[in-house]
Design an enzyme around this catalytic site. Structure first.
Site, PDB file in Angstrom:
ATOM      1  N   ALA B  35      -8.647  -3.917 -37.551  1.00  0.00           N
ATOM      2  CA  ALA B  35      -9.728  -3.561 -36.635  1.00  0.00           C
ATOM      3  C   ALA B  35      -9.264  -3.689 -35.185  1.00  0.00           C
ATOM      4  CB  ALA B  35     -10.932  -4.466 -36.863  1.00  0.00           C
ATOM      5  N   ASP B  36      -9.762  -2.790 -34.309  1.00  0.00           N
ATOM      6  CA  ASP B  36      -9.544  -2.998 -32.884  1.00  0.00           C
ATOM      7  C   ASP B  36     -10.842  -3.548 -32.289  1.00  0.00           C
ATOM      8  OD1 ASP B  36     -11.286  -0.857 -32.456  1.00  0.00           O
ATOM      9  OD2 ASP B  36      -9.671   0.581 -32.080  1.00  0.00           O
ATOM     10  N   SER B  37     -10.870  -3.726 -30.968  1.00  0.00           N
ATOM     11  CA  SER B  37     -12.023  -4.391 -30.362  1.00  0.00           C
ATOM     12  C   SER B  37     -13.330  -3.619 -30.601  1.00  0.00           C
ATOM     13  CB  SER B  37     -11.784  -4.590 -28.871  1.00  0.00           C
ATOM     14  OG  SER B  37     -11.590  -3.337 -28.250  1.00  0.00           O
ATOM     15  N   ASP B  39     -13.940  -1.601 -33.187  1.00  0.00           N
ATOM     16  CA  ASP B  39     -14.299  -1.751 -34.613  1.00  0.00           C
ATOM     17  C   ASP B  39     -15.080  -3.042 -34.818  1.00  0.00           C
ATOM     18  OD1 ASP B  39     -12.967   0.532 -35.715  1.00  0.00           O
ATOM     19  OD2 ASP B  39     -11.063  -0.525 -35.526  1.00  0.00           O
TER      20      ASP B  39
END
Lengths: 416, 77
Positions: B35-37, B39
């Protein structure tokens, strides 16, 4: 300073009449219509119930589910068509200087469906703003070239041009100039649009811009016909790899054509109506010829803006007669929008590709659906009606004009 | 597995496009599940919607693994 020469070395297309360059050309030469009843939403209460949607496009064929969810359709189309163009160009992505590869893309609107759905979601809630964190990055028009650069690591100039239906022509001209001036070796350019949505159809319907020929969608886009009643909304993308000539030759690239000039002008007249005397349209074609160092007599074919609207089509043809004089009747004039519908910000790119393919095959695609002569159109003009015409095409012009009075024109020349 | 745990897992599988077997309690959204920020923000919003709760930002910052999400929601319900 000596300007560099610029050539086209790769093409990609995702259109209502074909999802690859090969399928697009097949559709163009056989005069296929891309119009059909809308499948994306319930059109019961809409004045226009048809459009030129893509056929058989499935995001899962190109993206994993997580990726697809973060991409509005206009950005998906940009990635799919630019991938085809990059592969077609044969560029070795490990060998190019990626700081000298740009992406200049065109989109008239951007992620309209994303915007629409997020706002609908808010309106249906209790007033708490629960917008998705991907709402803005999915919607913004510049995210298409952003995603192309992220995918391939291209670190040159990167942005989207927004000039309504002239957007991707503006993008191609900017791309041409960056290479001419020595800023880039390669620019991935083109345009994409995905406005066949509730908001898109409703908005254009409200302007009385769209054809309402619901009983016969496939014949509704009929540029130059006396009974034309508006444009047919289309969607999709076109991508072109523009490359500095010596760079292309050094790697033994296949060269489709030289991009020899771009013309730009503005009507400065009305938000949506074309200037009645076509001053801006005359000027843009003159600018383009001058920029390309060509004479009116050099032009063999013109893919018009020709949207199938009552005012625009006549004004454009009058402007062509004014610019080209007696030579106008020797030109194969056509409107491929009769087949693809109007792809808005992607129109300039997909139509330029049609012009390039016409040069490659020496065959001018037809203006389909013509049955009734318009008395206001000069009968000596060859509008390439209903059937493709074989002829030598060495120089081809592609016109696009956008709401706001933006005019853009691009000239391509066969490389001998 | 509790009802809450299985619903949390289903959301993570759906939003992050990961395999169900990877969604173990100690798995970190960013370090293990890709996940990125953005997400992560989306996941928190989905938990709020699914369980009809509010997760204030300062508390959301402390939810970085599957297990932390499940315990937070179990306590909040």
């Amino acid at each position: 300073m000596q300007l560099k020469r610029v050539v086209v070395t790769g093409l990609g297309a995702l259109t209502p009449i074909g999802n690859t360059i090969e399928a697009y050309w097949e559709g163009l030469k056989t005069g296929k219509s891309g119009a059909a009843p809308i499948t994306y939403f319930d059109t019961e209460k809409f004045k226009t119930k048809f459009a030129c949607e893509l056929k058989g496009y499935n995001p899962q064929d190109f993206f994993d589910r997580k990726e697809a969810r973060k991409l509005d359709r206009f950005a998906q189309y940009a990635l799919v068509s630019s991938d085809e163009a990059i592969a077609d160009s044969g560029l070795d992505l490990n060998a190019v200087d990626k700081f000298r590869v740009g992406v200049v893309w065109g989109a008239g609107i951007g992620g309209l469906e994303t915007f629409q759905n997020e706002v609908i979601g808010y309106a249906e809630g209790d007033g708490t703003p629960r917008f998705n964190p991907f709402f803005i990055p999915k919607m913004i028009a510049d995210i298409a070239p952003g995603n192309i650069s992220i995918k391939h690591g291209f670190m040159g100039p990167n942005y989207t041009t927004v000039s309504a239906c002239a957007s991707s022509a503006n993008a191609m001209i900017d791309a041409l100039n960056y290479i001419r001036l020595g800023h880039c070796d390669v620019v991935v350019t083109g345009g994409s649009e995905a406005a066949v949505t509730i908001a898109g159809m409703g908005g254009f319907n409200a302007m009385h811009a769209l054809s309402t020929r619901n009983e016969s969608p496939e014949t509704a886009s009929r540029p130059f016909d006396a009974t034309r009643d508006g444009f047919v909304l289309g969607e999709g993308a076109g991508a072109l790899i523009l490359e500095e000539y010596e760079h292309a030759v050094a790697r033994g690239a296949k060269i489709y054509a030289e991009v020899c000039g771009g013309g730009l002008s503005s009507d400065a007249y009305h938000m949506t109506a074309p200037h009645p005397d076509g001053i801006g349209v005359v000027r843009v074609m003159q600018n383009c010829l001058e920029n390309a160092g060509l004479k009116p007599e050099d032009v063999d074919a013109i893919n018009t803006h020709g949207t199938s609207t009552p005012l625009g089509d006549v004004a454009e043809l009058k402007a062509i007669s004014q610019v080209f004089g007696a030579h106008a009747e020797k030109i194969n004039i056509n409107s491929t929008k009769s087949m693809t519908g109007h792809l808005l910000g992607a129109a300039g790119a997909v139509e330029a590709i049609a012009s390039i393919l016409a040069m490659q095959h020496n065959l001018v695609p037809p203006t389909i659906n013509h049955s009734t002569i318009d008395e206001n159109i000069d009968p000596t003009l060859n509008l390439t009606l209903n059937k493709a015409q074989a002829r030598e095409v060495n120089v081809a012009m592609s016109n696009t004009f956008g709401f706001g009075g933006h005019n853009a024109c691009v000239l391509f020349k066969k490389l001998n | 597995m509790s009802d809450i745990a299985s619903r949390v897992k289903a959301i993570i599988v759906d939003k992050l496009g990961v395999d169900e077997n990877e969604v173990v309690p100690e798995a970190s959204f960013t370090n293990d599940l890709g996940a990125d920020s953005l997400d992560t923000v989306e996941l928190i919003m989905e938990f709020e919607k699914e369980f009809d709760i509010q997760i204030p930002d300062d508390q959301a910052e402390n939810i970085s693994t599957v297990g932390q999400a499940i315990s937070y929601i179990e306590e909040a319900k």
